[in-house]
Design a protein around this motif. Structure first.
Motif, PDB file in Angstrom:
ATOM      1  N   CYS A 150       0.812  -1.211   0.000  1.00 15.74           N
ATOM      2  CA  CYS A 150       0.000   0.000   0.000  1.00 15.74           C
ATOM      3  C   CYS A 150       0.846   1.262   0.000  1.00 15.74           C
ATOM      4  O   CYS A 150       1.883   1.336   0.669  1.00 15.74           O
ATOM      5  CB  CYS A 150      -0.917   0.016   1.222  1.00 15.74           C
ATOM      6  SG  CYS A 150      -2.252  -1.183   1.115  1.00 15.74           S
ATOM      7  N   ASN A 153      -1.231   6.579   1.193  1.00 11.93           N
ATOM      8  CA  ASN A 153      -2.648   6.909   1.364  1.00 11.93           C
ATOM      9  C   ASN A 153      -3.528   5.679   1.495  1.00 11.93           C
ATOM     10  O   ASN A 153      -4.759   5.794   1.531  1.00 11.93           O
ATOM     11  CB  ASN A 153      -3.130   7.764   0.193  1.00 11.93           C
ATOM     12  CG  ASN A 153      -2.547   9.168   0.238  1.00 11.93           C
ATOM     13  OD1 ASN A 153      -2.411   9.756   1.303  1.00 11.93           O
ATOM     14  ND2 ASN A 153      -2.180   9.696  -0.916  1.00 11.93           N
ATOM     15  N   ASN A 155      -3.770   3.015  -0.643  1.00 12.55           N
ATOM     16  CA  ASN A 155      -4.173   2.345  -1.884  1.00 12.55           C
ATOM     17  C   ASN A 155      -3.250   1.163  -2.131  1.00 12.55           C
ATOM     18  O   ASN A 155      -2.041   1.250  -1.890  1.00 12.55           O
ATOM     19  CB  ASN A 155      -4.077   3.301  -3.074  1.00 12.55           C
ATOM     20  CG  ASN A 155      -4.887   4.560  -2.875  1.00 12.55           C
ATOM     21  OD1 ASN A 155      -6.101   4.523  -2.806  1.00 12.55           O
ATOM     22  ND2 ASN A 155      -4.194   5.697  -2.777  1.00 12.55           N
ATOM     23  N   TRP A 157      -1.057  -1.106  -4.406  1.00 13.39           N
ATOM     24  CA  TRP A 157      -0.379  -1.185  -5.694  1.00 13.39           C
ATOM     25  C   TRP A 157      -0.029  -2.654  -5.894  1.00 13.39           C
ATOM     26  O   TRP A 157       0.747  -3.221  -5.129  1.00 13.39           O
ATOM     27  CB  TRP A 157       0.869  -0.308  -5.706  1.00 13.39           C
ATOM     28  CG  TRP A 157       0.540   1.161  -5.711  1.00 13.39           C
ATOM     29  CD1 TRP A 157      -0.146   1.847  -4.761  1.00 13.39           C
ATOM     30  CD2 TRP A 157       0.878   2.109  -6.724  1.00 13.39           C
ATOM     31  NE1 TRP A 157      -0.258   3.172  -5.104  1.00 13.39           N
ATOM     32  CE2 TRP A 157       0.370   3.368  -6.311  1.00 13.39           C
ATOM     33  CE3 TRP A 157       1.584   2.033  -7.931  1.00 13.39           C
ATOM     34  CZ2 TRP A 157       0.529   4.525  -7.070  1.00 13.39           C
ATOM     35  CZ3 TRP A 157       1.744   3.205  -8.681  1.00 13.39           C
ATOM     36  CH2 TRP A 157       1.218   4.422  -8.258  1.00 13.39           C
ATOM     37  N   LYS A 174      -3.184   0.218  -9.421  1.00  7.71           N
ATOM     38  CA  LYS A 174      -3.499   0.858  -8.143  1.00  7.71           C
ATOM     39  C   LYS A 174      -4.976   0.619  -7.863  1.00  7.71           C
ATOM     40  O   LYS A 174      -5.830   0.914  -8.708  1.00  7.71           O
ATOM     41  CB  LYS A 174      -3.201   2.360  -8.217  1.00  7.71           C
ATOM     42  CG  LYS A 174      -3.548   3.138  -6.955  1.00  7.71           C
ATOM     43  CD  LYS A 174      -3.285   4.629  -7.154  1.00  7.71           C
ATOM     44  CE  LYS A 174      -4.182   5.207  -8.228  1.00  7.71           C
ATOM     45  NZ  LYS A 174      -3.920   6.634  -8.482  1.00  7.71           N
ATOM     46  N   ASN A 176      -8.083   1.326  -5.088  1.00  6.97           N
ATOM     47  CA  ASN A 176      -8.452   2.100  -3.902  1.00  6.97           C
ATOM     48  C   ASN A 176      -9.491   1.370  -3.053  1.00  6.97           C
ATOM     49  O   ASN A 176      -9.890   0.246  -3.366  1.00  6.97           O
ATOM     50  CB  ASN A 176      -8.905   3.508  -4.288  1.00  6.97           C
ATOM     51  CG  ASN A 176     -10.268   3.546  -4.976  1.00  6.97           C
ATOM     52  OD1 ASN A 176     -10.988   2.536  -5.040  1.00  6.97           O
ATOM     53  ND2 ASN A 176     -10.646   4.700  -5.486  1.00  6.97           N
ATOM     54  N   ALA A 177      -9.954   2.024  -2.007  1.00 11.00           N
ATOM     55  CA  ALA A 177     -10.836   1.371  -1.024  1.00 11.00           C
ATOM     56  C   ALA A 177     -12.176   0.947  -1.603  1.00 11.00           C
ATOM     57  O   ALA A 177     -12.816   0.018  -1.099  1.00 11.00           O
ATOM     58  CB  ALA A 177     -11.056   2.295   0.171  1.00 11.00           C
ATOM     59  N   LYS A 180     -11.902   0.755  -7.151  1.00  8.54           N
ATOM     60  CA  LYS A 180     -11.531   1.413  -8.411  1.00  8.54           C
ATOM     61  C   LYS A 180     -10.086   1.066  -8.754  1.00  8.54           C
ATOM     62  O   LYS A 180      -9.196   1.201  -7.919  1.00  8.54           O
ATOM     63  CB  LYS A 180     -11.701   2.921  -8.301  1.00  8.54           C
ATOM     64  CG  LYS A 180     -11.391   3.678  -9.592  1.00  8.54           C
ATOM     65  CD  LYS A 180     -11.614   5.166  -9.414  1.00  8.54           C
ATOM     66  CE  LYS A 180     -11.328   5.930 -10.706  1.00  8.54           C
ATOM     67  NZ  LYS A 180      -9.918   5.813 -11.137  1.00  8.54           N
ATOM     68  N   THR A 181      -9.873   0.630  -9.984  1.00  6.05           N
ATOM     69  CA  THR A 181      -8.564   0.129 -10.393  1.00  6.05           C
ATOM     70  C   THR A 181      -8.006   0.949 -11.550  1.00  6.05           C
ATOM     71  O   THR A 181      -8.700   1.164 -12.556  1.00  6.05           O
ATOM     72  CB  THR A 181      -8.665  -1.348 -10.812  1.00  6.05           C
ATOM     73  OG1 THR A 181      -9.203  -2.099  -9.724  1.00  6.05           O
ATOM     74  CG2 THR A 181      -7.303  -1.903 -11.179  1.00  6.05           C
ATOM     75  N   ASN A 223      -1.697  10.497  -5.971  1.00  2.89           N
ATOM     76  CA  ASN A 223      -1.363   9.061  -5.970  1.00  2.89           C
ATOM     77  C   ASN A 223      -0.837   8.599  -7.338  1.00  2.89           C
ATOM     78  O   ASN A 223      -1.209   7.539  -7.839  1.00  2.89           O
ATOM     79  CB  ASN A 223      -2.583   8.218  -5.579  1.00  2.89           C
ATOM     80  CG  ASN A 223      -3.127   8.564  -4.214  1.00  2.89           C
ATOM     81  OD1 ASN A 223      -2.393   8.587  -3.231  1.00  2.89           O
ATOM     82  ND2 ASN A 223      -4.419   8.854  -4.146  1.00  2.89           N
ATOM     83  N   LYS A 335      -6.818   1.051   3.219  1.00  3.47           N
ATOM     84  CA  LYS A 335      -7.949   1.808   3.732  1.00  3.47           C
ATOM     85  C   LYS A 335      -9.172   0.907   3.919  1.00  3.47           C
ATOM     86  O   LYS A 335      -9.343  -0.070   3.184  1.00  3.47           O
ATOM     87  CB  LYS A 335      -8.319   2.937   2.775  1.00  3.47           C
ATOM     88  CG  LYS A 335      -7.395   4.142   2.830  1.00  3.47           C
ATOM     89  CD  LYS A 335      -7.581   4.918   4.114  1.00  3.47           C
ATOM     90  CE  LYS A 335      -6.738   6.181   4.117  1.00  3.47           C
ATOM     91  NZ  LYS A 335      -6.846   6.917   5.395  1.00  3.47           N
TER      92      LYS A 335
END
Length: 351
Positions: A150, A153, A155, A157, A174, A176-177, A180-181, A223, A335
């Motif tokens: 991560c 933040n 996310n 990777w 990447k 996210n919580a 979303k890629t 990011n 996250k």
């Protein structure tokens, strides 16, 4: 001899250095300089000790949970998520329905994020329920997800690799919580170690067959990464760079596949600082742990060894450790996931 009996010849005999004496002293002086130089420039070499014996096929993804004081790690080919407690010397194994590339704890209690061959999943380590967060390369039967960590933040990777291990058909993503890629890099062969500097401004990354460690400027606001450059090149006779950790001084610690060791590099100079010998032929990843983050835990593999190497390294696949003067840093957790739909995957099919 009285003072008035001292002659010029006596002074010459006592104080003048003959050419032979001069050459001898000069040679000794330069020998001393050479020895001091060698001592300064030769990296120190330490040896790790066995921490927990287990015949993992492809141990990987070491991550220290500083809240629970346990080591998360995976056996990729053995399809298992593992939680090792150094305090109790016990290892909890949770079987996965497919090869598992890496594991990262979540900010949500009792939840971890794992990479399976077709996406990123949430695992409840108490109930062992598996829920998909993001589909990543789920239609590509020639690749699987591998190592990941991560960013500052939170996310994830995560990189993919081609099953052939020679075709640059992998990518770095990447996630996210909310799942979303975004694709961040392409043309990757075997995506591996990834860490961030203490000031959050630099990301270091490994694509194993290149034998290089690359650095990127990291923008914490967006990011995103930029300004790619090579900071370390590992001679192929020393092994291939795999998983990676970073210490409080921003020095890099890298597992060497086919290298029997962890190598410690200075990314500012590209130079090797020291090596830690490990009683296993293929050293895969490492993480700073322990109460003071001064114990380096090391994962290994029992694959890809000759009969002679198997005899030489009977504990290959096990966990190893070494206590160091250097301390690590707290790795970032994922996250708290935001799930739009719930998709369980105990029936997940393999590629």
């Amino acid at each position: 001899m009285l003072y008035d009996e001292i002659t010029p010849s006596h002074i010459a005999q006592k104080h003048i250095i003959t050419p032979k004496k001069y050459m001898k002293k000069t040679a000794l002086f330069f020998l001393l300089i050479i020895l001091m130089s060698c001592k300064t420039n030769t990296p120190t070499e330490l040896t790790a000790e066995l921490e927990y014996e287990i015949p993992a096929k492809l141990g990987e993804g070491a991550f220290w949970d500083y809240n629970q004081e346990v080591l998360y790690w995976v056996d990729i080919i053995g399809q298992s998520l593992n939680i090792y407690s150094p305090k109790n010397k016990t290892n909890k194994e949770i079987k996965m329905p497919a090869p598992i590339g890496t594991v990262v704890p979540s900010e949500e209690k009792n939840k971890v994020i794992v990479a399976l061959h077709d996406g990123v999943y949430i695992v409840d380590v108490t109930t062992e329920k598996i829920t998909r967060l993001a589909a990543v390369e789920d239609t590509n039967t020639g690749t699987r997800l591998n190592d990941g960590k991560c960013d500052p933040n939170g996310n994830l990777w995560i990189g993919s690799m081609d099953y052939s291990q020679t075709n640059p058909g992998g990518n770095l993503y990447k996630v996210n919580a909310s799942g979303k890629t975004d694709k961040m890099l392409g043309n990757i062969t075997i995506s591996n170690g990834i860490v961030w500097s203490k000031d959050d401004k630099t990301m270091y990354y490994i694509d194993t067959p290149t034998a290089n460690i690359r650095a990127f400027d990291f923008d914490k606001t967006t990011n995103t990464i930029s300004n790619e450059r090579i900071v370390v090149t590992i001679p192929k006779e020393e092994g291939f760079p795999d998983g990676m950790a970073i210490d409080e001084n921003d020095m890099l610690w890298v597992g060497l596949w086919n290298g029997n060791s962890i190598a410690n590099y200075n990314p500012e100079t590209g130079k090797l600082i020291q090596k830690i010998k490990v009683p296993a032929h293929n050293v895969t990843s490492c993480a700073f742990g322990g109460k003071n983050l001064d114990v380096l835990y090391i994962t290994t593999a029992s694959l890809d060894m000759t009969d002679a190497e198997k005899e030489q390294y009977p504990s290959a696949g096990s966990l190893f450790k070494i206590k160091l003067d250097t301390k690590g840093v707290k790795s970032t957790f994922f996250k708290k996931p935001i799930l739009k739909t719930v998709e369980t995957t105990k029936e997940l099919t393999q590629h």
